[in-house]
Structures are given as C-alpha cells and as structure tokens.
Design a protein around this motif. Structure first.
Motif, short mmCIF file in Angstrom:
data_model
loop_
_atom_site.label_atom_id
_atom_site.label_comp_id
_atom_site.label_asym_id
_atom_site.label_seq_id
_atom_site.Cartn_x
_atom_site.Cartn_y
_atom_site.Cartn_z
N ILE A 56 0.85 -1.19 0.00
CA ILE A 56 0.00 0.00 0.00
C ILE A 56 0.89 1.25 0.00
CG2 ILE A 56 -1.94 1.15 1.12
CD1 ILE A 56 -2.44 -1.76 0.16
N THR A 57 0.57 2.20 -0.90
CA THR A 57 1.37 3.42 -0.99
C THR A 57 0.68 4.64 -0.40
OG1 THR A 57 0.55 3.88 -3.23
CG2 THR A 57 2.56 2.57 -3.05
N THR A 58 -0.65 4.65 -0.34
CA THR A 58 -1.35 5.78 0.27
C THR A 58 -2.79 5.39 0.58
OG1 THR A 58 -1.88 8.14 0.04
CG2 THR A 58 -2.09 6.78 -1.93
N LEU A 59 -3.42 6.16 1.46
CA LEU A 59 -4.79 5.90 1.93
C LEU A 59 -5.56 7.20 2.02
CD1 LEU A 59 -3.68 3.71 4.96
CD2 LEU A 59 -5.14 2.79 3.16
N ALA A 60 -6.90 7.10 1.97
CA ALA A 60 -7.76 8.27 2.20
C ALA A 60 -9.09 7.80 2.77
CB ALA A 60 -7.98 9.06 0.91
N TRP A 61 -9.61 8.55 3.75
CA TRP A 61 -10.88 8.23 4.40
C TRP A 61 -12.04 8.93 3.71
CZ3 TRP A 61 -12.31 4.77 7.97
CH2 TRP A 61 -11.33 4.18 8.76
N SER A 62 -13.13 8.22 3.53
CA SER A 62 -14.35 8.84 3.05
C SER A 62 -15.06 9.56 4.20
CB SER A 62 -15.30 7.79 2.46
OG SER A 62 -16.59 8.32 2.27
N PRO A 63 -15.60 10.76 3.96
CA PRO A 63 -16.34 11.47 5.01
C PRO A 63 -17.60 10.75 5.47
CG PRO A 63 -15.72 12.96 3.23
CD PRO A 63 -15.44 11.58 2.75
N GLY A 64 -18.03 9.74 4.72
CA GLY A 64 -19.24 9.02 5.10
C GLY A 64 -19.03 7.94 6.15
N SER A 65 -17.82 7.77 6.65
CA SER A 65 -17.52 6.72 7.62
C SER A 65 -18.07 7.07 9.00
CB SER A 65 -16.01 6.49 7.71
OG SER A 65 -15.49 6.08 6.46
N THR A 66 -18.54 6.04 9.70
CA THR A 66 -18.98 6.19 11.10
C THR A 66 -18.38 5.07 11.93
OG1 THR A 66 -21.00 4.95 10.58
CG2 THR A 66 -21.15 7.35 10.55
N SER A 124 -21.09 18.73 1.10
CA SER A 124 -22.16 18.19 0.27
C SER A 124 -21.92 16.71 -0.01
CB SER A 124 -22.24 18.96 -1.05
OG SER A 124 -21.09 18.70 -1.84
N GLU A 125 -22.83 16.11 -0.79
CA GLU A 125 -22.69 14.70 -1.16
C GLU A 125 -21.44 14.47 -2.01
OE1 GLU A 125 -26.23 13.44 -3.07
OE2 GLU A 125 -27.49 13.61 -1.27
N ASP A 126 -20.94 15.52 -2.66
CA ASP A 126 -19.74 15.37 -3.48
C ASP A 126 -18.53 14.93 -2.66
OD1 ASP A 126 -21.20 16.09 -5.65
OD2 ASP A 126 -20.38 18.12 -5.83
N SER A 127 -18.53 15.21 -1.37
CA SER A 127 -17.37 14.89 -0.54
C SER A 127 -17.15 13.39 -0.44
CB SER A 127 -17.52 15.49 0.85
OG SER A 127 -18.64 14.95 1.52
N THR A 128 -18.19 12.58 -0.66
CA THR A 128 -18.02 11.13 -0.66
C THR A 128 -18.01 10.55 -2.07
OG1 THR A 128 -20.42 10.80 -0.46
CG2 THR A 128 -19.15 10.90 1.58
N ARG A 129 -18.31 11.39 -3.06
CA ARG A 129 -18.41 10.90 -4.44
C ARG A 129 -17.10 11.01 -5.20
NH1 ARG A 129 -22.92 12.78 -9.00
NH2 ARG A 129 -21.93 11.72 -10.77
N MET A 141 -5.70 13.00 -11.01
CA MET A 141 -6.93 12.40 -11.49
C MET A 141 -8.00 12.55 -10.41
SD MET A 141 -5.83 8.89 -13.45
CE MET A 141 -4.93 8.93 -15.00
N VAL A 142 -9.14 13.08 -10.79
CA VAL A 142 -10.28 13.20 -9.89
C VAL A 142 -11.31 12.17 -10.33
CG1 VAL A 142 -12.03 14.70 -8.90
CG2 VAL A 142 -9.81 15.66 -9.57
N TRP A 143 -11.54 11.18 -9.47
CA TRP A 143 -12.37 10.03 -9.81
C TRP A 143 -13.80 10.22 -9.31
CZ3 TRP A 143 -10.21 6.08 -12.66
CH2 TRP A 143 -8.81 6.08 -12.74
N ASP A 144 -14.75 9.97 -10.18
CA ASP A 144 -16.16 9.95 -9.82
C ASP A 144 -16.52 8.52 -9.44
OD1 ASP A 144 -18.89 10.07 -9.58
OD2 ASP A 144 -19.26 11.00 -11.53
N THR A 193 -14.39 23.79 1.25
CA THR A 193 -14.61 23.93 -0.18
C THR A 193 -14.64 22.58 -0.87
OG1 THR A 193 -13.72 24.86 -2.24
CG2 THR A 193 -12.14 24.30 -0.52
N SER A 194 -15.54 22.44 -1.85
CA SER A 194 -15.64 21.20 -2.60
C SER A 194 -15.04 21.31 -3.99
CB SER A 194 -17.11 20.78 -2.72
OG SER A 194 -17.85 21.75 -3.47
N LYS A 195 -14.65 22.49 -4.43
CA LYS A 195 -14.18 22.65 -5.80
C LYS A 195 -12.66 22.80 -5.91
CE LYS A 195 -14.57 27.71 -6.18
NZ LYS A 195 -15.11 28.81 -6.98
N GLU A 196 -11.96 22.80 -4.80
CA GLU A 196 -10.52 23.05 -4.85
C GLU A 196 -9.74 21.91 -4.22
OE1 GLU A 196 -11.15 27.88 -4.49
OE2 GLU A 196 -10.64 26.68 -2.74
N PHE A 197 -8.61 21.61 -4.83
CA PHE A 197 -7.61 20.70 -4.27
C PHE A 197 -6.28 21.42 -4.20
CE2 PHE A 197 -10.46 17.28 -5.88
CZ PHE A 197 -10.58 16.54 -4.71
#
Length: 375
Positions: A56-66, A124-129, A141-144, A193-197
């Motif tokens: 594994i080289t990197t990880l990221a958490w989804s905001p939808g996790s509980t 918004s919902e985009d944060s998990t999409r 690359m921004v993946w949908d 913000t949801s539109k900037e990286f």
C-alpha cells in the motif's frame, strides 16, 4: 501511555479519520493489506482487514464513515493505492463483511507510483463521491466513484465475458485528468470547499486547483487553466534547478483550522504560507528541520497551531518534531519513537478530542502516543 499495534508486516502508510463520527478510527497500509483500528486512550482493536496482495502506498478516508463507538449501524469506507498502481475502494459495515472494489487499473489509471489521495472537501454529497489521486506520472486524477455512465473494462485476453459479469454490481469510476509538468507528491482537500484541491510537486511548487474549471484547449497544459494560486518554496526550486534535490522528498498539508494556511517540508527546510498575504507566492515563514531532510508534514486537526515533521532517514532513529506556530522559530519538541535503524515511514495526528495524539508507522508497528500531558 503508548499504544502499540503489531501489523505482522512493515507499515508503509497511516491515515487517521478526521471526521467527527469516526475520529477514533485509524487505517494502516502494509505489505499486502489494510487494517482499520478502533482506538481508545489505552488500546486499539482491529475492526476490518482488507487483503489486497500488494504494498500500500497511500490511503484516504471517506467522510461518510462512522465508528462502532458512535452507532450500532456503523460503516467504514476508504480508498487506497497499491504498488501495482491500482486503486481500491474498501468498505465494511455492521451488516456486511469486508468488500474490495478495484478501479483505475490498466490504461484508465496511473502509470507511476500513486503518491497521495484525498476525498473532495466541502459538506455536500460530493465529498463522498469524488476522490483525487496524484502520481509520479505527473497527473492529477479526480475520480467519480458514482458515475452516471458505467465504463465496463475489457475482458482479460482469452477469456469470454459471461452474462453475469456483464452486469457489474457497481459502475466503474471515471476520471477527470489534469496534467502537470513535474511528478506530484501531495494532494489535499479542505472541509470548507468542494471545488478546490491543493496539489504539490517534487520541485517546490504548490498549486491551488479549481478542478471543476473548464478544461483547457491544450491538454498538455491543463494545469494552467485550473490553477487559482501557485505558491513556491524558492530554495527547493533553486535546488531542483541545479540538481541538488534528488534525495529530498516533499510533503505539503492544508491546515484544517484555516483554509488560508498551508505548510510544507522540502528537504531540510519547512515553509508556511498565508493565502491572505501571498508575497508573490513565497512563504511568510521558513525554518530548518532535520539536516538529512524531512519526510512528512502534518497539521494537528484539533489544535491547529501545532504541526509535526518526521525525519527522512534512520540516522536519528524514529523521531518526530512537533512545532507551535506561535513560536515557530523556537526549538521543536522532540519525540523519539524508536531507536536506530528504525525510522518513521509515515504518521498522522488523531482527530479525537483532548490531548493531541500521533499515530506513527515504525517498522512493523503502529505506535500511538500523546504529545502532552494533563495540566
């Protein structure tokens, strides 16, 4: 009291979940699997184990996790990248077992080491999409993850696609690609913000990117069309131009306490930028860190005045320096996590309230420790 967890293989990356409903969860990536730990002040417990068969080289958490500590109807979702350049969506819930969904492989994905990834910011919902990945192949690359059109990968050579496989249970993610001139090391988002990286390369440049901007007519320079602000670390740029930066790594982080504050470590120096005072893109504060170079830079999510840097080599052992922005030129607090030849491959601050804690990958162990004591 330190909490230690043995992963049974070297630990290469660590990510704590920063979201309020899962602030006690930590993910670690090893030589062939990802473990998710439920942490307490005195213990850690494995609640999910995803076998991938690649480092594994990197990880990221989804905001939808509980977290299971918050609700009985818990669920976890995160993404990771492997040394095979493949991407994986990992999920588990109170009602379902571990699930691994592979995407971004072959011609559709990266062709170099995936250095970092981050879910979209905002509320918004985009944060998990949407999830962004950066790589040595110079591409963001921004993946949908929930596309409206399913892109079915071609069948393997010599194998017919069955009727069962033609109806995929989940649509293959699609990617929006922004190309950069140099290999990329970091991508980060911000909850405001949801539109900037925030995207950083290995040569000392940091870009604030509006990834939703219309694509440029010239795809080779698509980063120019999307870039809102470009920041630079002059010493790193000079070293790169003269060939002195080959052995240095670069790590950049966006302070969750303020969308205007950005920090980075390039080689033996760290830099802080304030977007309210751009100064031509140059940092408003610089300082020195490990002479052999820093490896990782992290902001504390609960006390935003703290940031930490780990060493790039085992010469000093497993060591982390913690700085306070209020006294940025003072000597940092030094935490020694292990003796030589051990070193900190990766680390992260936990987001649980109270005294800040750091989770550090040291050899085969994850070591979780406090950076202060009760007053």
């Amino acid at each position: 009291m330190d909490v230690r967890h043995n992963h049974n293989s070297d630990v290469f990356c660590v990510r704590a979940c920063y979201h309020d409903d899962a602030a006690d969860l930590v993910a670690i990536g090893g030589a062939h699997s990802v473990e998710v730990l439920l942490t307490t002040p005195t213990s850690s417990q494995v609640i999910a184990n995803f076998h991938l068969g690649t480092r594994i080289t990197t990880l990221a958490w989804s905001p939808g996790s509980t977290s299971p500590s918050i609700t009985d109807d818990w669920s976890i979702e995160l993404t990771c990248a492997g040394a095979d350049f493949g991407l994986y969506l990992l999920s588990k819930s109170s009602a379902s077992a571990e699930d691994v969904f592979a995407f971004g492989g072959g011609l559709s994905g990266h062709h170099g080491k995936v250095s970092d990834m981050a879910f979209c910011g905002g509320q918004s919902e985009d944060s998990t999409r949407y999830v962004a990945t950066v790589s040595d192949d110079k591409m963001l690359m921004v993946w949908d993850l929930s596309p409206s059109v399913d892109v079915v990968p071609p069948p393997s050579p010599g194998r017919e696609r069955s009727s069962a496989s033609s109806t995929a249970p989940r649509a293959q993610p699609t990617a929006y690609v922004i190309r950069f001139p140099h290999p990329l090391t970091t991508v980060a988002s911000h909850p405001s913000t949801s539109k900037e990286f925030l995207v950083a390369d290995c040569r000392g440049s940091v870009f604030l990117i509006d990834w939703r901007a219309d694509p440029d007519e010239n795809p080779q320079d698509s980063w120019r069309n999307s870039s809102i602000v470009e920041l630079v670390e002059p010493r790193a740029l000079a070293d790169a131009a003269t060939g002195l930066s080959n052995k240095w790594s670069a790590a950049v982080a966006w302070s969750r306490g303020s969308p205007d504050i950005i920090g980075a470590v390039y080689g033996s120096r760290f830099a802080l930028w304030d977007l309210l005072h751009l100064r031509g893109g140059k940092p408003h504060v610089t300082g020195t860190t490990f002479p052999e170079g820093g490896n990782q830079f992290r902001w504390c999510p609960t006390y935003p005045e703290y940031f930490a840097i780990s060493a790039n080599a085992p010469g000093r052992g497993a060591v982390i320096h913690v700085h306070n922005t209020g006294y940025v030129h003072a000597q940092p607090t030094v935490f020694s996590v292990g003796p030589r030849p051990l070193f900190v491959r990766d680390f992260d601050f936990l987001a649980a309230r109270g005294i800040p804690r750091i989770a550090a990958a040291v050899g085969r162990e994850l070591v979780i420790f406090y950076i202060g004591v009760d007053s």
